[in-house]
Design an enzyme around this catalytic site. Structure first.
Site, PDB file in Angstrom:
ATOM      1  N   GLY A   1       0.929  -0.713   0.380  1.00 27.98           N
ATOM      2  CA  GLY A   1       0.225   0.197   0.493  1.00 27.98           C
ATOM      3  C   GLY A   1       0.906   1.500   0.417  1.00 27.98           C
TER       4      GLY A   1
ATOM      5  N   ARG B   1       3.826 -16.356  -4.076  1.00 26.08           N
ATOM      6  CA  ARG B   1       2.187 -16.669  -4.467  1.00 26.08           C
ATOM      7  C   ARG B   1       1.343 -15.519  -5.490  1.00 26.08           C
ATOM      8  NH1 ARG B   1      -0.915 -14.727   0.026  1.00 26.08           N
ATOM      9  NH2 ARG B   1       0.284 -13.269   1.722  1.00 26.08           N
TER      10      ARG B   1
ATOM     11  N   GLY C   1       6.421  -2.630   2.722  1.00 26.32           N
ATOM     12  CA  GLY C   1       5.691  -3.291   4.616  1.00 26.32           C
ATOM     13  C   GLY C   1       7.014  -4.193   4.287  1.00 26.32           C
ATOM     14  N   ASP C   2       5.685  -5.088   5.626  1.00 27.79           N
ATOM     15  CA  ASP C   2       6.190  -6.919   5.971  1.00 27.79           C
ATOM     16  C   ASP C   2       6.401  -7.137   4.813  1.00 27.79           C
ATOM     17  OD1 ASP C   2       3.537  -6.641   5.782  1.00 27.79           O
ATOM     18  OD2 ASP C   2       3.363  -7.879   8.026  1.00 27.79           O
TER      19      ASP C   2
ATOM     20  N   THR D   1       5.291   2.037   6.375  1.00 28.66           N
ATOM     21  CA  THR D   1       3.987   1.691   6.454  1.00 28.66           C
ATOM     22  C   THR D   1       3.000   2.669   7.456  1.00 28.66           C
ATOM     23  OG1 THR D   1       2.103  -0.213   7.186  1.00 28.66           O
ATOM     24  CG2 THR D   1       4.528  -0.147   8.147  1.00 28.66           C
ATOM     25  N   ILE D   2       1.970   2.808   6.620  1.00 28.25           N
ATOM     26  CA  ILE D   2       1.181   4.227   8.034  1.00 28.25           C
ATOM     27  C   ILE D   2       1.206   3.204   8.497  1.00 28.25           C
ATOM     28  CG2 ILE D   2       0.377   5.660   5.707  1.00 28.25           C
ATOM     29  CD1 ILE D   2      -2.421   4.418   6.157  1.00 28.25           C
ATOM     30  N   ASP D   3       0.927   1.972   8.847  1.00 29.99           N
ATOM     31  CA  ASP D   3       0.371   1.392   9.805  1.00 29.99           C
ATOM     32  C   ASP D   3       1.715   1.164  11.566  1.00 29.99           C
ATOM     33  OD1 ASP D   3      -1.462   0.837   8.239  1.00 29.99           O
ATOM     34  OD2 ASP D   3      -0.784  -1.066   8.009  1.00 29.99           O
TER      35      ASP D   3
ATOM     36  N   ASP E   1       3.501  -0.726  12.096  1.00 35.07           N
ATOM     37  CA  ASP E   1       3.953  -1.894  12.595  1.00 35.07           C
ATOM     38  C   ASP E   1       4.612  -3.511  12.511  1.00 35.07           C
ATOM     39  OD1 ASP E   1       2.942  -2.701   9.856  1.00 35.07           O
ATOM     40  OD2 ASP E   1       1.532  -3.766  10.602  1.00 35.07           O
TER      41      ASP E   1
ATOM     42  N   ARG F   1     -24.601  14.116  19.324  1.00 31.38           N
ATOM     43  CA  ARG F   1     -24.601  12.667  19.056  1.00 31.38           C
ATOM     44  C   ARG F   1     -23.232  11.384  19.703  1.00 31.38           C
ATOM     45  NH1 ARG F   1     -25.496  14.373  12.570  1.00 31.38           N
ATOM     46  NH2 ARG F   1     -27.475  13.819  12.673  1.00 31.38           N
TER      47      ARG F   1
ATOM     48  N   MET G   1      -7.288   2.928   9.588  1.00 31.26           N
ATOM     49  CA  MET G   1      -7.140   1.894   9.075  1.00 31.26           C
ATOM     50  C   MET G   1      -5.660   1.575  10.489  1.00 31.26           C
ATOM     51  SD  MET G   1      -5.628   2.546   5.013  1.00 31.26           S
ATOM     52  CE  MET G   1      -6.971   1.920   3.989  1.00 31.26           C
ATOM     53  N   GLY G   2      -4.726   0.514   9.912  1.00 29.48           N
ATOM     54  CA  GLY G   2      -3.446  -0.040  10.957  1.00 29.48           C
ATOM     55  C   GLY G   2      -3.662  -2.002  10.779  1.00 29.48           C
ATOM     56  N   ARG G   3      -4.079  -2.629  10.660  1.00 28.26           N
ATOM     57  CA  ARG G   3      -4.334  -3.689  10.057  1.00 28.26           C
ATOM     58  C   ARG G   3      -4.703  -3.922  11.673  1.00 28.26           C
ATOM     59  NH1 ARG G   3       0.064  -6.165   6.627  1.00 28.26           N
ATOM     60  NH2 ARG G   3       1.253  -5.677   7.891  1.00 28.26           N
TER      61      ARG G   3
ATOM     62  N   HIS H   1      -8.101   5.468   3.585  1.00 32.21           N
ATOM     63  CA  HIS H   1      -7.323   5.310   1.863  1.00 32.21           C
ATOM     64  C   HIS H   1      -7.277   7.421   2.527  1.00 32.21           C
ATOM     65  CE1 HIS H   1      -8.694   1.452   0.882  1.00 32.21           C
ATOM     66  NE2 HIS H   1      -7.383   1.525   0.529  1.00 32.21           N
TER      67      HIS H   1
HETATM   68  O1  F6P Z   1      -1.180  -1.073   5.469  1.00 31.83           O
HETATM   69  C1  F6P Z   1      -1.503  -0.410   5.100  1.00 31.83           C
HETATM   70  C2  F6P Z   1      -2.725  -0.358   4.899  1.00 31.83           C
HETATM   71  O2  F6P Z   1      -3.204   0.841   4.564  1.00 31.83           O
HETATM   72  C3  F6P Z   1      -3.000  -1.309   6.241  1.00 31.83           C
HETATM   73  O3  F6P Z   1      -3.875  -0.217   7.270  1.00 31.83           O
HETATM   74  C4  F6P Z   1      -5.017  -1.378   5.584  1.00 31.83           C
HETATM   75  O4  F6P Z   1      -5.364  -2.169   5.989  1.00 31.83           O
HETATM   76  C5  F6P Z   1      -4.599  -1.931   3.574  1.00 31.83           C
HETATM   77  O5  F6P Z   1      -3.205  -1.252   3.912  1.00 31.83           O
HETATM   78  C6  F6P Z   1      -5.622  -1.504   2.794  1.00 31.83           C
HETATM   79  O6  F6P Z   1      -5.034  -2.041   1.814  1.00 31.83           O
HETATM   80  P1  F6P Z   1      -5.911  -1.875   0.545  1.00 31.83           P
HETATM   81  O7  F6P Z   1      -5.439  -0.684  -0.267  1.00 31.83           O
HETATM   82  O8  F6P Z   1      -5.826  -2.781  -0.330  1.00 31.83           O
HETATM   83  O9  F6P Z   1      -7.144  -1.206   0.401  1.00 31.83           O
END
Ligand code: F6P
Length: 371
Positions: A19, A92, A128-129, A151-153, A155, A188, A195-197, A296
């Site tokens: 991503g 794969r 990323g990973d 990675t924005i995550d 992690d 409300r 995001m963040g997986r 996104h």
């Molecule tokens: O790893 C970065 C990330 O933005 C995650 O936070 C998210 O789960 C994933 O990629 C989303 O991927 P896609 O671009 O396939 O929607």
């Protein structure tokens, strides 16, 4: 960190995979300018490794020359000028068979052959990973390479921070600031999915900085009743609105992660937890509840100066490492230094939020619930 080739480097390639994250173009710029200074030729691979696996799909053959002019004025731009992909992992690679089923095949040998064919002496792979795992295999198969973590995550375990994270947190925080006034005006509950997986870094940092009242993260399976208690406690104090930040990988206690889709050749796609949390809150509290999925938007836009600088440092450090004879390593931030760590060490473990961390304590001491 062995020098696997005694050949002097004349030509390198850069690929961006997974991503996108704000800062990728800054890496490309710094790596290219540093490499040109060594007198090396620089090429970019289109769309991760796709440009090498399916060159016929690209008018430029999937490999694009990066002269100085091509990387001019790109450090502040989001995305990647090379394109990227988090599908069709070459380890794969999904192939559709005649009977309609999908078979996953390993195409990494083809990538190695393509590098030999194009006389590329070294690779800088940014990702990323998933990209790190591919890089490790390519290194084992003889390619000279250095990886740059992205990675924005946030992690990845062996680097203090990845670029893209700060930009994502900044955007989410601004979104929370904006949602406060509309939530307060309507009385409300606003549920904000980020995001963040499988890690809660974006939710935690933006939730605390953006004054959320509940933060639900994968590291701490939540009890929705605790969130409802928080809403009631706030009502009793005269605050008729509540902001809840939910990480996409958050799970209810004893429950499952919320998956949008499984697709061959890529990681499962998370999402939908915000809606579920909102529905449960509405059912249990009767409060009008709305959901905002930042998705996104967190990956777009210009990198913050921190991300830009980190990305530039990583790009330059990758070239510096290659010139010094390193290979099979990942560039990592270890403030105030940038260092090199073996790729297998970096892919072994996901960096999760420690529930004893200072930021978690800060949140708890301020009365923010983790559910
Ligand atoms: O790893 C970065 C990330 O933005 C995650 O936070 C998210 O789960 C994933 O990629 C989303 O991927 P896609 O671009 O396939 O929607």
């Amino acid at each position: 960190m062995t020098n696997i080739s005694n050949q002097p480097i004349k030509k390198i390639a850069i690929s961006t995979g997974g991503g996108d994250a704000p800062g990728l173009n800054a890496v490309i710029r710094a790596a290219t300018l540093s490499a040109l200074k060594h007198g090396w030729e620089v090429y970019g691979v289109r769309d991760g490794f796709h440009g090498l696996l399916l060159p016929e799909e690209y008018p430029d053959g999937g490999l694009v020359r990066l002269p100085r002019e091509r990387v001019s004025g790109i450090a502040h731009l989001g995305g990647t000028i090379l394109g990227t992909s988090n599908r069709n992992n070459p380890m794969r690679y999904p192939i559709l068979k005649a009977d309609g089923t999908i078979e996953e095949v390993d195409r990494t040998d083809e990538i190695v052959r393509a590098f030999r064919l194009h006389h590329i002496d070294a690779l800088i792979t940014v990702g990323g990973d998933g990209s790190l795992a591919i890089a490790d295999v390519l290194y084992q198969k003889g390619l000279r390479l250095i990886s740059v973590p992205k990675t924005i995550d946030n992690d990845l375990d062996k680097t203090d921070q990845t670029f893209g994270f700060d930009t994502a947190v900044g955007f989410a925080t601004e979104a929370l600031d904006r949602l406060h006034s509309t939530a307060a005006s309507h009385g409300r509950v606003m549920v904000v999915e980020v995001m963040g997986r499988y890690a809660g870094w974006i939710a935690l940092h933006s939730g605390v900085a953006g004054s959320a009242h509940a933060i639900l993260i994968p590291e701490h399976p939540y009890d929705i009743n605790k969130v409802v208690e928080k809403i009631k406690e706030r009502e009793e104090r005269g605050n008729n609105f509540t902001i809840v930040v939910v990480a996409e990988g958050a799970t209810p206690r004893g429950g499952e992660v919320s998956v949008v889709e499984h697709e061959a050749g890529r990681a499962e796609r998370l999402g939908g937890i915000g809606e579920k949390v909102a529905q449960q809150i509405h059912e249990r509290s009767g409060k009008e509840t709305r959901v905002v999925v930042l998705g996104h938007l967190l990956r777009g836009g210009s990198p913050t100066s921190f991300d830009r600088l980190t990305a530039l440092r990583f790009g330059a450090a990758a070239v510096r490492g290659l010139a010094a004879g390193h290979s099979g390593v990942m560039v990592a931030l270890d403030p105030p230094h940038v260092k090199y760590v073996p790729i297998p060490d970096a892919i072994g473990k996901m960096k999760k939020v420690p529930m004893t961390s200072d930021i978690v304590l800060t949140a708890q001491e301020m009365g923010i619930t983790f559910g």
